[in-house]
Design an enzyme around this catalytic site. Structure first.
Site, PDB file in Angstrom:
ATOM      1  N   LYS A 111       0.849  -1.186   0.000  1.00  0.00           N
ATOM      2  CA  LYS A 111       0.000   0.000   0.000  1.00  0.00           C
ATOM      3  C   LYS A 111       0.890   1.243   0.000  1.00  0.00           C
ATOM      4  O   LYS A 111       1.827   1.344   0.779  1.00  0.00           O
ATOM      5  CB  LYS A 111      -0.904  -0.017   1.237  1.00  0.00           C
ATOM      6  CG  LYS A 111      -2.067   0.963   1.184  1.00  0.00           C
ATOM      7  CD  LYS A 111      -3.049   0.672   2.311  1.00  0.00           C
ATOM      8  CE  LYS A 111      -4.208   1.653   2.286  1.00  0.00           C
ATOM      9  NZ  LYS A 111      -5.213   1.373   3.318  1.00  0.00           N
ATOM     10  N   GLU A 132     -18.613  -6.127  10.243  1.00  0.00           N
ATOM     11  CA  GLU A 132     -19.507  -5.387  11.146  1.00  0.00           C
ATOM     12  C   GLU A 132     -20.514  -6.292  11.845  1.00  0.00           C
ATOM     13  O   GLU A 132     -20.799  -6.123  13.034  1.00  0.00           O
ATOM     14  CB  GLU A 132     -20.238  -4.288  10.364  1.00  0.00           C
ATOM     15  CG  GLU A 132     -19.347  -3.146   9.915  1.00  0.00           C
ATOM     16  CD  GLU A 132     -18.556  -3.444   8.646  1.00  0.00           C
ATOM     17  OE1 GLU A 132     -17.714  -2.611   8.258  1.00  0.00           O
ATOM     18  OE2 GLU A 132     -18.789  -4.519   8.035  1.00  0.00           O
ATOM     19  N   ARG A 155     -24.763  -3.016   7.577  1.00  0.00           N
ATOM     20  CA  ARG A 155     -24.406  -4.410   7.308  1.00  0.00           C
ATOM     21  C   ARG A 155     -24.620  -5.300   8.531  1.00  0.00           C
ATOM     22  O   ARG A 155     -24.488  -6.523   8.445  1.00  0.00           O
ATOM     23  CB  ARG A 155     -22.938  -4.473   6.863  1.00  0.00           C
ATOM     24  CG  ARG A 155     -22.719  -3.867   5.481  1.00  0.00           C
ATOM     25  CD  ARG A 155     -21.441  -3.037   5.390  1.00  0.00           C
ATOM     26  NE  ARG A 155     -20.231  -3.762   5.647  1.00  0.00           N
ATOM     27  CZ  ARG A 155     -19.381  -4.193   4.705  1.00  0.00           C
ATOM     28  NH1 ARG A 155     -19.632  -3.962   3.434  1.00  0.00           N
ATOM     29  NH2 ARG A 155     -18.286  -4.818   5.023  1.00  0.00           N
TER      30      ARG A 155
END
Length: 620
Positions: free
Chosen positions: A283, A371, A399
Site C-alpha cells: 500500500k 460489522e 451491514r
C-alpha cells in the site's frame, strides 16, 4: 507524462508494447500523487494497485470484459485510464466525478463498491449471467483486497463460487492492510501461503494443452484439480483453503511487476473454472512517505508532493473531532469501569479507539472488516458480564442490522453502540453518508437511541450509557470537528428519554436531534422561534412534545438523517396518537434520491439543513 498523455481509454493502452508498461505505471503513479496533493482523497490504496490496474486493462477487453473492484478507494488509476483523466481534478467535489466507482458514471465501472467485500458475489453474478445469456466471450474479474477478505460476504461468495459453474478470476490484492493493519487468522494464513512458481508454470502448460485437445471437460477438470490439490498438499505439507474449495490457486506473485502480471493474466485468461490469483502488493507503493506510514497516507489530506509534508491545520483554537472526544472519553471510562471493552471493525484510527488500544490493548478488539461479527461478538461478551463499546461508522452499521436486532436487542444485552460518521459525511458521498440509522433502528424494541448536540453531551451520554441496567444503547455523532474548545467536562448522568429547552419562543418550535442542532441555534437567533434539543429519539421526551403541542401551532423538526422514519416521523406519530394537530414541517435528508458528494456545508445547503435554510423555513 509522454505515455499517459496518449491514453484516454484502455484501447489506447493496448497499443503500447509490454516493455513500455513500467514507464506508464510510473507516470500514472506520479499523476495520482500530483492530483491528490491538491484535491485530497484516498492515496495509498490506489498507489498500491497501479501495476495491477494497468495489467488488467491491458489484457482484458474492458468494458466488455468486467472488472469488479472491491473497496473503491483502490480505483483512482482505473478512473484515469477509463476516460476520466481530464475530470479527475473534480474527484469528490460537488458536481464532479464520484469518489468511488459507479455504473451511473462510466460503463467501465461495473458495480458499486463503496463498502468492502461485495466484489466476489457481484462478479459471480455477472459470470453466471454471461453463461446464461450465451455471452461466452465475456471474462469477469473480481479484485478484492485491502482487508476486504475478512468480511463475511466475501466468504459467502467464495463458497458459492466453488459450487456454481463459472470461469471467473478472483485477484487477491494482498497488502496486509485495510485502513489500519489487517488482523485475524486469514491475514496470517495469507502471509504464510506459498506456491512454487515452477509448479504453476508447468500446470499452466499442461492445462492449456489438455484444454486445446478437448481433454478438459468439466468432470475431468474437477477430478484433476482434486488430484493436483492432494499432491500439492502432500508435497508442501500445507492445505490451501482455496484449492480445498475447488478454486484453482496461483501465487503468490509480485503485484508490482507489471510485465510479469501481464504474462500471468494472459495465461489465465482463457482457463476454465474459477481461479484465484494471489498478489503481494505494498500500500502506497512508489511514494516513499506513503510507504512509511500507510495508515496516515490512506487519506492524508493536502500535502507537498515533493517533500511529502502534510499540510495539516494545526490551529489550536479549532475544536476536537467528535471521534477524538469519543476516544479519550472511552479511555477515561474504561479506567474507571473494568468491565468496559472496545470493539471496532477495522477502524481503530478512524474512530479513535486506538487511544484506548494503546493504553489497554488487552481490552480492545479490532475484528477486521466484519460489522455483523463485531455486533454479535459484542453481544456474546455482554451476555457474560463485559460491557462492550462497539464503534462502527453509521453507513457500515447497515451491514449489521439483523445482528443488532437478533443478537443484542432481542436479548436486551448491555452493548453501547457508538455510530461515527452519522448524517452527511461530505466528499465520500452516498455510500458513506450515515443517512438511515435513525429510521432503521427506531422500531426495534429495547433500544435506546440518542445523539449529542455537542462534545459535552457526547461525554455525558457515554457515561450514562455505561451505567448499570441501561440495555442496548445507541449514540450517534457526525464526522469532523465539534463546536467546543473546552470539550472536557465532568461526567454527569443524563436521564434517559429527556431533552432540553435551548431557547424560549412563540409561534414556532424547532425540535432537533444531534449536532445539527447547532445549525438551529444559529438559525433561531433574533427570531421568536423556540428551540428544543431532543437528545433521544427513543424513548422520546413526551413532556416536551406535550408542551410544544399545547403552546405552538407550528413545529419544525430537524435531523441529520432521512426525514421519513426518524425524528420528524416520531413527532408526527405522537401528535396523531395524542389528538394534537399542529402544522409540522420536517427537515432532513430525502428518501427520494441518494445525496451526492461534496463538502458538508454544500450538501447541508443542498438538502436544506444549513442555518440559512432553517431560518427561511422558520420565517415562512
Amino acid at each position: 507524462m509522454e505515455l499517459l498523455n496518449q491514453i484516454i481509454y484502455p484501447d489506447d493502452l493496448r497499443k503500447l508494447s509490454v516493455d513500455q508498461l513500467p514507464e506508464l505505471c510510473q507516470e500514472l503513479r506520479e499523476d495520482i500523487v500530483k492530483e491528490l496533493s491538491v484535491n485530497p482523497g484516498h492515496l495509498a490504496s490506489s498507489l498500491g494497485v497501479v501495476e495491477l490496474t494497468v495489467a488488467l486493462h491491458y489484457v482484458y477487453n474492458t468494458p466488455e470484459d468486467r472488472i469488479v473492484w472491491d473497496v473503491g478507494h483502490q480505483a483512482y488509476g482505473h478512473k484515469i485510464l477509463t476516460g476520466r483523466r481530464e475530470q479527475f481534478c473534480t474527484n469528490r467535489k460537488l458536481g464532479g466525478i464520484r469518489p468511488f466507482p459507479s455504473p451511473d458514471e462510466s460503463e467501465y465501472d461495473t458495480f458499486a463498491c463503496g463498502h468492502a467485500s461485495n466484489s466476489i458475489s457481484a462478479a459471480l453474478g455477472m459470470a453466471v449471467a454471461a453463461k446464461k445469456t450465451g455471452n461466452t466471450n465475456r471474462r469477469v474479474v473480481a479484485v478484492i483486497g485491502d482487508g476486504a477478505l475478512s468480511g463475511g460476504l466475501a466468504f459467502e461468495g467464495l463458497n458459492n463460487v466453488s459450487s456454481s459453474p463459472n470461469d471467473m478470476l478472483i485477484v487477491l490484492n494482498d497488502n496486509n492492510m485495510s485502513i489500519d493493519r489487517s488482523v485475524g487468522g486469514m491475514k496470517q494464513y495469507l502471509l504464510n501461503l506459498n506456491t512454487n512458481e515452477t509448479y504453476n508454470a508447468l500446470r499452466f502448460k499442461v492445462s492449456r494443452w489438455m484444454h486445446n485437445n478437448g481433454l478438459l471437460e468439466e468432470d475431468r477438470r474437477k477430478g484433476l484439480i482434486r488430484l493436483s490439490n492432494a499432491l500439492k498438499s502432500a508435497i508442501s505439507h500445507q492445505q490451501n483453503i482455496f484449492d480445498g474449495m475447488n478454486i484453482r490457486y496461483f501465487g503468490p506473485f509480485d503485484g508490482h511487476n507489471v510485465k510479469e502480471l501481464v504474462r500471468i493474466l494472459r495465461q489465465m485468461k482463457d482457463m476454465g473454472g474459477p481461479k484465484l490469483l494471489h498478489l503481494h502488493t505494498q500500500k502506497g507503493h512508489g511514494y516513499a512517505p506513503a510507504e512509511k506510514d500507510v495508515t496516515i497516507w490512506h487519506a492524508p489530506g493536502k500535502f507537498d508532493p515533493e517533500t511529502g509534508e502534510r499540510l495539516v491545520d494545526k490551529d489550536p483554537n479549532k475544536p476536537q473531532k467528535y471521534q477524538d472526544v469519543f476516544g479519550h472519553t472511552l479511555l477515561e471510562l474504561a479506567q474507571q469501569n473494568p468491565k468496559i471493552v472496545g470493539v471496532t471493525p477495522a477502524m481503530p484510527s478512524g474512530c479513535s479507539m486506538n487511544i484506548m488500544m494503546k493504553e489497554m490493548p488487552e481490552r480492545t478488539f479490532d475484528v477486521g472488516i466484519a460489522e455483523g461479527h463485531a455486533v454479535t461478538f459484542s453481544g456474546g461478551m455482554a451476555k457474560d458480564g463485559l460491557l462492550p463499546f462497539c464503534n462502527i461508522y453509521s453507513a457500515f452499521s447497515q451491514r449489521a442490522f439483523d445482528n443488532i436486532i437478533h443478537d443484542v436487542a432481542l436479548l436486551n444485552l448491555h452493548v453501547v453502540f457508538c455510530f461515527d460518521r452519522a448524517g452527511i459525511v461530505g466528499e465520500d458521498g452516498p455510500t458513506h453518508h450515515g443517512a438511515f440509522d435513525l429510521a432503521a433502528l427506531r422500531p426495534i424494541p429495547n433500544l435506546t437511541i440518542s445523539s449529542p448536540m455537542d462534545e459535552h453531551e457526547l461525554r455525558r451520554l457515554m457515561y450514562t450509557a455505561q451505567l448499570p441496567d441501561k440495555g442496548p444503547f445507541v449514540i450517534r455523532y457526525p464526522r469532523g470537528g465539534g463546536v467546543l474548545l473546552d470539550w472536557r467536562c465532568p461526567f454527569e448522568e443524563i436521564k434517559v428519554g429527556t431533552g432540553r429547552k435551548m431557547k424560549e419562543g412563540e409561534n414556532v418550535a424547532v425540535l432537533s436531534i444531534g449536532p445539527i442542532g447547532n445549525n438551529v441555534t444559529e438559525a433561531v437567533k433574533g427570531t421568536s422561534a423556540a428551540h428544543y434539543d431532543m437528545r433521544f429519539l427513543k424513548p422520546i421526551d413526551e413532556d416536551i412534545l406535550k408542551e410544544v403541542a399545547q403552546k405552538y401551532k407550528h413545529i419544525i423538526t430537524v435531523e441529520n438523517g432521512v426525514k421519513n422514519g426518524g425524528l420528524g416521523s416520531a413527532v408526527l406519530e405522537w401528535m396523531n396518537d395524542h389528538d394534537y394537530s399542529p402544522r409540522i414541517t420536517r427537515l432532513g435528508m430525502p428518501d427520494t434520491r441518494f445525496v451526492e458528494h461534496g463538502t458538508v456545508e454544500e450538501l447541508q445547503h443542498l438538502v436544506g439543513l444549513d442555518a440559512a435554510t432553517i431560518r427561511k423555513t422558520i420565517e415562512s
